[in-house]
Write a protein that holds these residues in place. Sequence first.
Motif, PDB file in Angstrom:
ATOM      1  N   THR A  34       0.553  27.755 -27.575  1.00 52.51           N
ATOM      2  CA  THR A  34       0.348  28.992 -26.819  1.00 52.51           C
ATOM      3  C   THR A  34      -1.142  29.205 -26.596  1.00 52.51           C
ATOM      4  O   THR A  34      -1.973  28.815 -27.428  1.00 52.51           O
ATOM      5  CB  THR A  34       0.953  30.213 -27.534  1.00 52.51           C
ATOM      6  OG1 THR A  34       0.352  30.352 -28.810  1.00 52.51           O
ATOM      7  CG2 THR A  34       2.456  30.075 -27.683  1.00 52.51           C
ATOM      8  N   HIS A  36      -4.025  32.204 -25.046  1.00 50.56           N
ATOM      9  CA  HIS A  36      -4.231  33.606 -24.701  1.00 50.56           C
ATOM     10  C   HIS A  36      -5.721  33.824 -24.453  1.00 50.56           C
ATOM     11  O   HIS A  36      -6.535  33.561 -25.341  1.00 50.56           O
ATOM     12  CB  HIS A  36      -3.739  34.492 -25.859  1.00 50.56           C
ATOM     13  CG  HIS A  36      -3.729  35.935 -25.526  1.00 50.56           C
ATOM     14  ND1 HIS A  36      -2.729  36.521 -24.796  1.00 50.56           N
ATOM     15  CD2 HIS A  36      -4.605  36.919 -25.817  1.00 50.56           C
ATOM     16  CE1 HIS A  36      -2.983  37.806 -24.662  1.00 50.56           C
ATOM     17  NE2 HIS A  36      -4.123  38.059 -25.271  1.00 50.56           N
ATOM     18  N   GLU A 134      -5.959  32.662 -11.224  1.00 54.92           N
ATOM     19  CA  GLU A 134      -5.018  31.714 -11.784  1.00 54.92           C
ATOM     20  C   GLU A 134      -5.815  30.568 -12.384  1.00 54.92           C
ATOM     21  O   GLU A 134      -6.854  30.179 -11.845  1.00 54.92           O
ATOM     22  CB  GLU A 134      -4.096  31.197 -10.682  1.00 54.92           C
ATOM     23  CG  GLU A 134      -3.012  30.280 -11.148  1.00 54.92           C
ATOM     24  CD  GLU A 134      -2.108  29.824 -10.006  1.00 54.92           C
ATOM     25  OE1 GLU A 134      -1.330  28.889 -10.241  1.00 54.92           O
ATOM     26  OE2 GLU A 134      -2.189  30.370  -8.889  1.00 54.92           O
ATOM     27  N   VAL A 156      -0.704  23.810 -18.489  1.00 51.83           N
ATOM     28  CA  VAL A 156      -0.811  25.253 -18.695  1.00 51.83           C
ATOM     29  C   VAL A 156      -1.068  25.925 -17.349  1.00 51.83           C
ATOM     30  O   VAL A 156      -1.934  25.487 -16.588  1.00 51.83           O
ATOM     31  CB  VAL A 156      -1.966  25.603 -19.660  1.00 51.83           C
ATOM     32  CG1 VAL A 156      -2.047  27.105 -19.878  1.00 51.83           C
ATOM     33  CG2 VAL A 156      -1.806  24.876 -20.984  1.00 51.83           C
ATOM     34  N   SER A 158      -1.946  29.814 -16.137  1.00 54.07           N
ATOM     35  CA  SER A 158      -2.295  31.158 -16.585  1.00 54.07           C
ATOM     36  C   SER A 158      -2.523  32.033 -15.360  1.00 54.07           C
ATOM     37  O   SER A 158      -3.196  31.620 -14.412  1.00 54.07           O
ATOM     38  CB  SER A 158      -3.570  31.151 -17.429  1.00 54.07           C
ATOM     39  OG  SER A 158      -3.359  30.465 -18.624  1.00 54.07           O
ATOM     40  N   VAL A 160      -4.062  35.667 -14.628  1.00 53.82           N
ATOM     41  CA  VAL A 160      -4.868  36.673 -15.314  1.00 53.82           C
ATOM     42  C   VAL A 160      -5.327  37.717 -14.309  1.00 53.82           C
ATOM     43  O   VAL A 160      -5.794  37.378 -13.210  1.00 53.82           O
ATOM     44  CB  VAL A 160      -6.106  36.026 -15.989  1.00 53.82           C
ATOM     45  CG1 VAL A 160      -6.929  37.054 -16.720  1.00 53.82           C
ATOM     46  CG2 VAL A 160      -5.676  34.913 -16.921  1.00 53.82           C
ATOM     47  N   GLN A 172      -2.180  39.415 -18.455  1.00 54.68           N
ATOM     48  CA  GLN A 172      -2.079  37.977 -18.292  1.00 54.68           C
ATOM     49  C   GLN A 172      -0.690  37.489 -18.628  1.00 54.68           C
ATOM     50  O   GLN A 172       0.038  38.112 -19.401  1.00 54.68           O
ATOM     51  CB  GLN A 172      -3.117  37.238 -19.127  1.00 54.68           C
ATOM     52  CG  GLN A 172      -2.962  37.374 -20.626  1.00 54.68           C
ATOM     53  CD  GLN A 172      -4.092  36.682 -21.355  1.00 54.68           C
ATOM     54  OE1 GLN A 172      -4.209  35.473 -21.293  1.00 54.68           O
ATOM     55  NE2 GLN A 172      -4.907  37.454 -22.037  1.00 54.68           N
ATOM     56  N   GLU A 173      -0.343  36.390 -17.997  1.00 62.46           N
ATOM     57  CA  GLU A 173       0.897  35.680 -18.294  1.00 62.46           C
ATOM     58  C   GLU A 173       0.522  34.203 -18.400  1.00 62.46           C
ATOM     59  O   GLU A 173      -0.127  33.663 -17.509  1.00 62.46           O
ATOM     60  CB  GLU A 173       1.913  35.878 -17.171  1.00 62.46           C
ATOM     61  CG  GLU A 173       3.200  35.132 -17.390  1.00 62.46           C
ATOM     62  CD  GLU A 173       4.149  35.228 -16.205  1.00 62.46           C
ATOM     63  OE1 GLU A 173       5.054  34.382 -16.137  1.00 62.46           O
ATOM     64  OE2 GLU A 173       3.969  36.112 -15.351  1.00 62.46           O
ATOM     65  N   ASN A 174       0.883  33.584 -19.498  1.00 66.32           N
ATOM     66  CA  ASN A 174       0.545  32.182 -19.740  1.00 66.32           C
ATOM     67  C   ASN A 174       1.818  31.393 -19.970  1.00 66.32           C
ATOM     68  O   ASN A 174       2.674  31.810 -20.741  1.00 66.32           O
ATOM     69  CB  ASN A 174      -0.362  32.059 -20.969  1.00 66.32           C
ATOM     70  CG  ASN A 174      -1.628  32.858 -20.803  1.00 66.32           C
ATOM     71  OD1 ASN A 174      -2.424  32.588 -19.927  1.00 66.32           O
ATOM     72  ND2 ASN A 174      -1.814  33.865 -21.643  1.00 66.32           N
ATOM     73  N   SER A 176       3.108  27.354 -20.779  1.00 70.51           N
ATOM     74  CA  SER A 176       2.704  25.975 -21.093  1.00 70.51           C
ATOM     75  C   SER A 176       3.973  25.139 -21.255  1.00 70.51           C
ATOM     76  O   SER A 176       5.013  25.630 -21.655  1.00 70.51           O
ATOM     77  CB  SER A 176       1.852  25.915 -22.357  1.00 70.51           C
ATOM     78  OG  SER A 176       2.578  26.357 -23.480  1.00 70.51           O
TER      79      SER A 176
END
Length: 183
Positions: A34, A36, A134, A156, A158, A160, A172-174, A176
């Motif tokens: 993960t 962040h 992004e 990954v 992301s 943001v 944010q949304e991540n 992976s």
Amino acid sequence: MGQKVKWSWSSALIGAASAAAATSLLSAKPKDPTFHLISIDLTSLKLNLPVLDAELMLTVHVTNPNIAAIHYSSTTMSILYDGTVLGTAEVKAGSQPARSCQLLRLPARLDGMELAHHARKFFADVAKREMKLEAKLDIEGAAKVLWWDHSFRVHVDSFVTVDPVFLDIIGQENRSQMDLLLA
């Protein structure tokens, strides 16, 4: 010729336990790491006439939930704005222990000329103090389990949202996805 082999329950139990432990280690399903984004810090502005390029420091919290330490190669993260590459961040080669968290500090550079191509949208985002970025990253490495190196690739994505005035992270949304490489 007819030697009798001595059999013992303790040897059988130790052998069975060793086989079960080795099987569980080898068949343990790897989990996706993960990521962040913690902070964005402006480190400098470089005059690149007729625009300014920005240098940033991104602080990213990374979690390795797996039972094995990982070693990864250096790579470059692409930072996109309105679907266009606005800049890059460098990820240096490194490692991370099993089941651990660590902070990575990634130097990034944003291209002022590319941002100038999106001036109308950028100024609208500044006015509403909400800019959507992004980031895309592919990183490869290996995790060593016992004597066997498992090669992997992690992709990954992301998404943001930042305040372009104060560089605060609004949301944010991540995502992976890890793939094990069999070659």
